[in-house]
Design an enzyme around this catalytic site. Structure first.
Site, PDB file in Angstrom:
ATOM      1  N   ASN A  64      51.696  39.074  48.819  1.00  0.00           N
ATOM      2  CA  ASN A  64      51.758  40.531  48.892  1.00  0.00           C
ATOM      3  C   ASN A  64      50.360  41.115  48.768  1.00  0.00           C
ATOM      4  O   ASN A  64      49.484  40.550  48.116  1.00  0.00           O
ATOM      5  CB  ASN A  64      52.694  41.094  47.816  1.00  0.00           C
ATOM      6  N   LYS A  77      44.778  40.322  31.495  1.00  0.00           N
ATOM      7  CA  LYS A  77      45.499  39.536  32.499  1.00  0.00           C
ATOM      8  C   LYS A  77      44.493  38.928  33.470  1.00  0.00           C
ATOM      9  O   LYS A  77      43.820  39.645  34.210  1.00  0.00           O
ATOM     10  CB  LYS A  77      46.520  40.409  33.254  1.00  0.00           C
ATOM     11  N   CYS A 109      40.852  43.273  39.742  1.00  0.00           N
ATOM     12  CA  CYS A 109      40.421  44.302  40.692  1.00  0.00           C
ATOM     13  C   CYS A 109      38.974  44.097  41.101  1.00  0.00           C
ATOM     14  O   CYS A 109      38.161  43.622  40.321  1.00  0.00           O
ATOM     15  CB  CYS A 109      40.534  45.683  40.051  1.00  0.00           C
ATOM     16  N   GLY A 116      55.419  33.175  43.308  1.00  0.00           N
ATOM     17  CA  GLY A 116      56.689  32.502  43.520  1.00  0.00           C
ATOM     18  C   GLY A 116      56.678  31.097  42.952  1.00  0.00           C
ATOM     19  O   GLY A 116      55.684  30.659  42.355  1.00  0.00           O
ATOM     20  N   GLY A 153      48.330  46.677  46.964  1.00  0.00           N
ATOM     21  CA  GLY A 153      47.138  47.495  46.723  1.00  0.00           C
ATOM     22  C   GLY A 153      47.289  48.507  45.608  1.00  0.00           C
ATOM     23  O   GLY A 153      46.766  49.618  45.698  1.00  0.00           O
TER      24      GLY A 153
END
Length: 308
Positions: free
Chosen positions: A74, A171, A136, A223, A77
Site C-alpha cells: 500500500n 515505531k 516518514c 501481511g 500516503g
C-alpha cells in the site's frame, strides 16, 4: 465463556493496563468507528488510531494498493484530517464508543512537526501512549526517512519526549541494516518503548501495461509474508533493549500473537489482517484462551520474551 476465567490475557505497557495484548495497527482500523459497526470494539486491548500529521493530507495518487501472493503493498500516503481535526472531532467520536485508553500514532516531515503534534495529542485524556512513526521522509534532509539512521531517530525521540508526559513508543522501519542500533539510540534518547515493524518496501509491475501497479511505484509491503521478519526484529530488539516492545507485522492468529510475545513483545498489533477480515482482531482475542490452554499458558504476561 467459563473457560476464559482460568486464563489471564492482561498485560501492562509502561503502567497502562490492557485487558489483552491485541491492538489494531495504525492505518488499518481508521478511528475505530468503522469497525464498531461489525462488533463491540471494547473487546480490544487498545486501538492505535490512524496516523496523524500537522496538516490534513489527501494522500498519494491512485492506484495505492497492489495485491501480492502472501500480503499486500500500500502507498496510501498518510491520508488524515490533520491533528487539530483529530482532536476536535475524531477522538471525541471514538470516546463515545470505546471506553479504553488509546494509542495515538503521530507522523511528521520535520522535527518541529513531530514535536508540535505530539505536544497537542499528549493533552488528550483518552490517549495513553503516543506512537511516533519515524518512517516518514525528512523534508529538510534530502527525503531520507527519520528511522533509517540512529542519530535521526534519536533526535525525533528527544524532541517528542521534551514536550510530552505520556509514554512514547517509537515505531521503527524494518528497511534498515541494523534495527538494534536504531532501537538502542531511541532508548538512550528517552523512548519508553519501541514498536516494530512498520512495512517493508515492496513493488509490483503490471507486465501487460509495463508499468508499476502503484502510482507511487513502490509502497509498504505487509501481511503474513513479513511475519518471520517481524518476529526476528522483535526478538533482537527485546533482547538488546530494556524498554517494552509492541510487535507488529503479518499477525493473523492467536498462535501468531503468542509467538510474537515469546519473542519479546508485550503487546501485539494486527494490521493487514483487518483489511482482509474486519473481524480479525475479535477472532484472535476469542481464540487466545484455547491456544493458551493448548500450550499450557495461564497468564500471557509470563511468556513475554521467554525465548532466549
Amino acid at each position: 465463556m467459563a473457560m476464559e476465567k482460568n486464563f489471564d490475557l492482561s498485560v501492562e505497557l509502561c503502567g497502562v493496563k490492557l485487558d489483552n495484548p491485541v491492538i489494531p495497527a495504525s492505518g488499518t482500523f481508521g478511528f475505530g468507528r468503522e469497525h464498531n459497526e461489525f462488533y463491540d470494539i471494547n473487546i480490544l486491548g487498545s486501538i492505535s488510531v490512524k496516523g496523524t500529521t500537522r496538516e490534513a493530507r489527501f494522500g498519494n495518487p491512485t492506484p495505492r494498493i497492489a495485491e501480492c501472493r502472501s500480503g499486500m503493498i500500500n502507498s496510501v500516503g498518510l491520508q488524515n484530517p490533520g491533528v487539530d481535526a483529530v482532536i476536535a472531532h475524531e477522538l471525541p467520536e471514538l470516546r463515545k464508543i470505546f471506553r479504553k485508553p488509546i494509542v495515538a500514532n503521530i507522523s511528521g516531515f520535520s522535527i518541529d512537526e513531530y514535536a508540535e503534534c505530539c505536544q497537542k495529542i499528549d493533552k488528550e485524556e483518552q490517549v495513553a501512549i503516543i506512537e511516533v512513526n519515524v518512517s516518514c521522509p525528512n523534508v529538510h534532509n534530502g527525503g531520507m526517512s527519520f528511522g533509517t539512521q540512529p542519530e535521526m531517530a534519536a533526535e525525533v525521540t528527544r524532541a517528542v519526549k521534551a514536550v510530552t508526559t505520556k509514554p512514547v513508543f517509537i515505531k521503527l522501519s524494518p528497511n534498515v541494516t541494523d534495527i538494534v542500533a536504531i532501537a538502542k539510540a531511541c532508548e538512550e534518547a528517552g523512548a519508553d518503548g519501541i514498536c516494530l515493524i512498520n512495512t517493508l518496501l515492496g513493488m509490483r509491475i503490471d507486465t501487460k501495461r509495463r508499468r508499476p501497479v502503484i502510482a507511487n511505484k513502490m509502497g509498504g509491503f505487509s501481511g503474513p509474508a513479513v511475519f518471520p521478519v517481524a518476529v526476528r526484529m522483535v526478538y533482537q530488539v527485546a533482547n538488546a533493549c530494556s524498554i517494552p516492545v509492541m510487535g507488529c507485522g503479518g499477525v493473523e492468529s492467536a498462535s501468531d500473537v503468542i509467538e510474537m510475545m515469546m519473542a519479546g513483545a508485550t503487546a501485539v498489533q494486527v494490521g493487514a489482517a483487518n483489511l482482509k477480515d474486519p473481524y480479525a482482531c475479535k477472532r484472535i482475542i476469542e481464540e487466545l484462551p484455547a491456544e493458551m490452554e493448548r500450550l499450557g499458558i495461564e497468564r500471557l504476561r509470563d511468556i513475554i520474551g521467554i525465548v532466549k
